[in-house]
Design a protein around this motif. Sequence first.
Motif, PDB file in Angstrom:
ATOM      1  N   ASP A  87     -53.722-112.025  -4.805  1.00 33.12           N
ATOM      2  CA  ASP A  87     -52.919-112.426  -3.656  1.00 33.12           C
ATOM      3  C   ASP A  87     -53.704-112.287  -2.354  1.00 33.12           C
ATOM      4  O   ASP A  87     -53.589-113.132  -1.454  1.00 33.12           O
ATOM      5  CB  ASP A  87     -51.638-111.589  -3.594  1.00 33.12           C
ATOM      6  N   ILE A  90     -56.057-115.237  -2.246  1.00 36.53           N
ATOM      7  CA  ILE A  90     -55.365-116.485  -1.961  1.00 36.53           C
ATOM      8  C   ILE A  90     -55.071-116.599  -0.467  1.00 36.53           C
ATOM      9  O   ILE A  90     -55.155-117.690   0.119  1.00 36.53           O
ATOM     10  CB  ILE A  90     -54.070-116.598  -2.791  1.00 36.53           C
ATOM     11  N   TYR A  93     -58.127-117.837   0.987  1.00 36.35           N
ATOM     12  CA  TYR A  93     -58.375-119.229   0.572  1.00 36.35           C
ATOM     13  C   TYR A  93     -57.588-120.191   1.462  1.00 36.35           C
ATOM     14  O   TYR A  93     -58.107-121.225   1.899  1.00 36.35           O
ATOM     15  CB  TYR A  93     -57.964-119.448  -0.887  1.00 36.35           C
ATOM     16  N   VAL A  94     -56.314-119.857   1.721  1.00 42.11           N
ATOM     17  CA  VAL A  94     -55.476-120.718   2.551  1.00 42.11           C
ATOM     18  C   VAL A  94     -56.025-120.796   3.978  1.00 42.11           C
ATOM     19  O   VAL A  94     -56.081-121.876   4.586  1.00 42.11           O
ATOM     20  CB  VAL A  94     -54.013-120.214   2.560  1.00 42.11           C
ATOM     21  N   MET A 146     -53.526-120.423 -12.019  1.00 39.52           N
ATOM     22  CA  MET A 146     -53.545-119.952 -10.635  1.00 39.52           C
ATOM     23  C   MET A 146     -54.361-118.666 -10.513  1.00 39.52           C
ATOM     24  O   MET A 146     -55.017-118.420  -9.499  1.00 39.52           O
ATOM     25  CB  MET A 146     -52.105-119.704 -10.173  1.00 39.52           C
ATOM     26  N   LEU A 149     -58.084-119.129  -9.645  1.00 44.19           N
ATOM     27  CA  LEU A 149     -58.421-119.838  -8.411  1.00 44.19           C
ATOM     28  C   LEU A 149     -59.570-119.125  -7.694  1.00 44.19           C
ATOM     29  O   LEU A 149     -59.614-117.892  -7.642  1.00 44.19           O
ATOM     30  CB  LEU A 149     -57.196-119.891  -7.506  1.00 44.19           C
ATOM     31  N   GLY A 154     -60.370-123.457  -3.212  1.00 44.62           N
ATOM     32  CA  GLY A 154     -59.582-123.541  -1.995  1.00 44.62           C
ATOM     33  C   GLY A 154     -60.227-124.433  -0.944  1.00 44.62           C
ATOM     34  O   GLY A 154     -59.561-125.264  -0.319  1.00 44.62           O
ATOM     35  N   GLY A 179     -57.565-130.467  -7.166  1.00 44.86           N
ATOM     36  CA  GLY A 179     -57.390-129.341  -8.076  1.00 44.86           C
ATOM     37  C   GLY A 179     -57.625-129.727  -9.523  1.00 44.86           C
ATOM     38  O   GLY A 179     -58.246-128.982 -10.294  1.00 44.86           O
ATOM     39  N   ARG A 191     -48.906-125.921  -6.929  1.00 50.52           N
ATOM     40  CA  ARG A 191     -48.446-124.692  -6.268  1.00 50.52           C
ATOM     41  C   ARG A 191     -49.367-124.313  -5.117  1.00 50.52           C
ATOM     42  O   ARG A 191     -48.909-123.974  -4.016  1.00 50.52           O
ATOM     43  CB  ARG A 191     -48.354-123.537  -7.273  1.00 50.52           C
ATOM     44  N   PHE A 192     -50.677-124.361  -5.350  1.00 50.95           N
ATOM     45  CA  PHE A 192     -51.594-124.032  -4.257  1.00 50.95           C
ATOM     46  C   PHE A 192     -51.528-125.105  -3.180  1.00 50.95           C
ATOM     47  O   PHE A 192     -51.667-124.810  -1.982  1.00 50.95           O
ATOM     48  CB  PHE A 192     -53.024-123.879  -4.766  1.00 50.95           C
ATOM     49  N   SER A 193     -51.312-126.343  -3.573  1.00 47.57           N
ATOM     50  CA  SER A 193     -51.170-127.432  -2.611  1.00 47.57           C
ATOM     51  C   SER A 193     -50.027-127.161  -1.639  1.00 47.57           C
ATOM     52  O   SER A 193     -50.155-127.371  -0.427  1.00 47.57           O
ATOM     53  CB  SER A 193     -50.925-128.758  -3.342  1.00 47.57           C
ATOM     54  N   LEU A 196     -51.000-124.319   0.691  1.00 45.54           N
ATOM     55  CA  LEU A 196     -52.040-124.779   1.606  1.00 45.54           C
ATOM     56  C   LEU A 196     -51.470-125.611   2.748  1.00 45.54           C
ATOM     57  O   LEU A 196     -51.993-125.600   3.872  1.00 45.54           O
ATOM     58  CB  LEU A 196     -53.070-125.594   0.821  1.00 45.54           C
TER      59      LEU A 196
END
Length: 280
Positions: A87, A90, A93-94, A146, A149, A154, A179, A191-193, A196
Amino acid sequence: MSDTMTWAQAIVLGALQGLTEFLPISSSGHLRIASEVMFGEDAGASFTAVTQLGTEAAVLVYFARDIVRIVAAWFRGLFHSDERGLDYRIGWYVIFATIPIGVLGYLFKDEIRTTGRNLWLVATVLILFAGVIWLAERYGRKERSMEQLTLRDGVVMGLAQCLALIPGVSRSGATASAGLFLGLEREAAFRFSFLLAIPAVTASGLFSLPDAFNPSGEGMEATGSQLLVATLVAFVIGFASIAWLLRFVSAHSMNWFGAYRVILGLTVIGLLSAGVISAT
């Protein structure tokens, strides 16, 4: 002079924003096409950006637990190296992945609101990017979750997000396709999209608020209450759209959306060629 937006237009466009924001079919492209076909006038890039605040609010609510967990882990990890897990990463990454679209969005803000909204461009991009989606589905391994990742993932998805500055591309379509090319599972890519998109879309919507009230000849002029209602409609429909899409992509290919993009793009080209609608 800009035309004054009616309540019917505000509600219809807000609903369309909520329905299409998360699907890989381009919400900005749909609002541009729908406003021209149904109302003979461009709703404007600023109206689109502001109503996206509603759909991003839907993301915040739908992923509230994930977002709170990631933000809390990011702050803990800043001060405690032993808590720098997934977490925490991530969160970074964002942040890093948002920088490219922030820079390009600022540098090309005028082109995005004018030249980029030409319907010939929108229709062409709808068709061409359907090919990108097909390639991603065809060659993406779709084997990484996920939890796997990386920062590289990212950043690459963040660069892909920049393509969404062009109406017709689709933010989720661009980032999710990237991705898949990176080997992510389809649901993990989406989900990451969604995560982001939060900083970029929120910043864009807030930045566009003044222009939405005063389009200066580019787009219809909406009242504050119309913008509020359109944004709330986008929120409600957008929330339902997220839930549906995550279930759909867990078992189905994005090529269904690609086929729709081609049909829509060809239809718009036909209408433009026949002089039924105006490109600008």
